[in-house]
Design an enzyme around this catalytic site. Sequence first.
Site, PDB file in Angstrom:
ATOM      1  N   GLY A  65      -7.852  45.447  -7.728  1.00  0.00           N
ATOM      2  CA  GLY A  65      -8.834  46.504  -7.545  1.00  0.00           C
ATOM      3  C   GLY A  65      -8.733  47.046  -6.129  1.00  0.00           C
ATOM      4  N   GLN A  98     -11.670  51.421   1.390  1.00  0.00           N
ATOM      5  CA  GLN A  98     -10.648  50.508   1.927  1.00  0.00           C
ATOM      6  C   GLN A  98      -9.407  51.247   2.431  1.00  0.00           C
ATOM      7  OE1 GLN A  98     -10.798  47.785  -1.692  1.00  0.00           O
ATOM      8  NE2 GLN A  98     -10.406  46.309  -0.062  1.00  0.00           N
ATOM      9  N   CYS A 149     -10.233  39.582  -1.208  1.00  0.00           N
ATOM     10  CA  CYS A 149     -10.377  41.013  -0.949  1.00  0.00           C
ATOM     11  C   CYS A 149      -9.225  41.464  -0.062  1.00  0.00           C
ATOM     12  CB  CYS A 149     -11.716  41.258  -0.250  1.00  0.00           C
ATOM     13  SG  CYS A 149     -11.991  42.988   0.172  1.00  0.00           S
ATOM     14  N   LEU A 150      -8.612  42.598  -0.398  1.00  0.00           N
ATOM     15  CA  LEU A 150      -7.453  43.065   0.380  1.00  0.00           C
ATOM     16  C   LEU A 150      -7.819  43.375   1.837  1.00  0.00           C
ATOM     17  CD1 LEU A 150      -5.733  45.372  -2.278  1.00  0.00           C
ATOM     18  CD2 LEU A 150      -5.058  43.059  -1.598  1.00  0.00           C
ATOM     19  N   HIS A 180     -17.387  43.663  -7.459  1.00  0.00           N
ATOM     20  CA  HIS A 180     -16.746  43.570  -6.140  1.00  0.00           C
ATOM     21  C   HIS A 180     -16.366  44.966  -5.622  1.00  0.00           C
ATOM     22  CE1 HIS A 180     -14.143  41.564  -3.028  1.00  0.00           C
ATOM     23  NE2 HIS A 180     -13.654  42.792  -3.025  1.00  0.00           N
ATOM     24  N   GLU A 181     -15.719  45.765  -6.479  1.00  0.00           N
ATOM     25  CA  GLU A 181     -15.302  47.111  -6.049  1.00  0.00           C
ATOM     26  C   GLU A 181     -16.513  48.018  -5.831  1.00  0.00           C
ATOM     27  OE1 GLU A 181     -12.418  47.363  -4.997  1.00  0.00           O
ATOM     28  OE2 GLU A 181     -11.725  45.510  -5.913  1.00  0.00           O
ATOM     29  N   HIS A 189     -17.997  47.803  -2.513  1.00  0.00           N
ATOM     30  CA  HIS A 189     -17.286  48.571  -1.479  1.00  0.00           C
ATOM     31  C   HIS A 189     -17.825  49.995  -1.354  1.00  0.00           C
ATOM     32  CE1 HIS A 189     -14.194  45.944   0.062  1.00  0.00           C
ATOM     33  NE2 HIS A 189     -13.746  45.635  -1.149  1.00  0.00           N
TER      34      HIS A 189
END
Length: 188
Positions: free
Chosen positions: A46, A51, A99-100, A141-142, A145
Amino acid sequence: MSVLPILAYGDPVLKAKAKPITKDHPDLSAIITNMWDTMYKAGGVGLAAPQVGKSIRLFVIDANPYSDDEPELKDFKKVFINARILEESGKEYPFNEGCLSFPGLREDIRRQPSIKMCYQDEDFNDHEEVFSGIKARIIQHEYDHIEGVLMVDRITPLKKTLLRKKLQNISKGNVSVDYLMRFPLRKR
Ligand code: ZN
């Protein structure tokens, strides 16, 4: 098509509440293509627009890499635009998330198992849908963001204190990572 740098923890864009977009948002289809490229290159399932430095309500998910263990995730690939979670239900449970924007960090995060949400797809068709289990988890999670909420905002203050050094190192770029990133506190 191009791969965009992923912002590391500490960048203010990650903390901003993202803005809704309309069909005529400039270069929207290129942004979405670049987000897919960026996410696949980084090995994520994702990626949210903040991000990659764009404070707009857009995230993409492709959970196919998890589908060997979770057959329900096969072909779970979607673009979510202007998403709103309308309802969350069920008993909170911990799940190990990464998480990236936080390379090398994984934490157990507690969330409810089921969500009802509305969103638009990349053609701006409206959807209202219920998701549960891992699908809900990835969306939550996304979704965080685009609300300016990060994984570390969902751990205890004590835990966050214990992670202080590690988080500083992420912001400074003192981490090993095999995808393109931008670190807010890296010395040039
Ligand atoms: Zn994330």
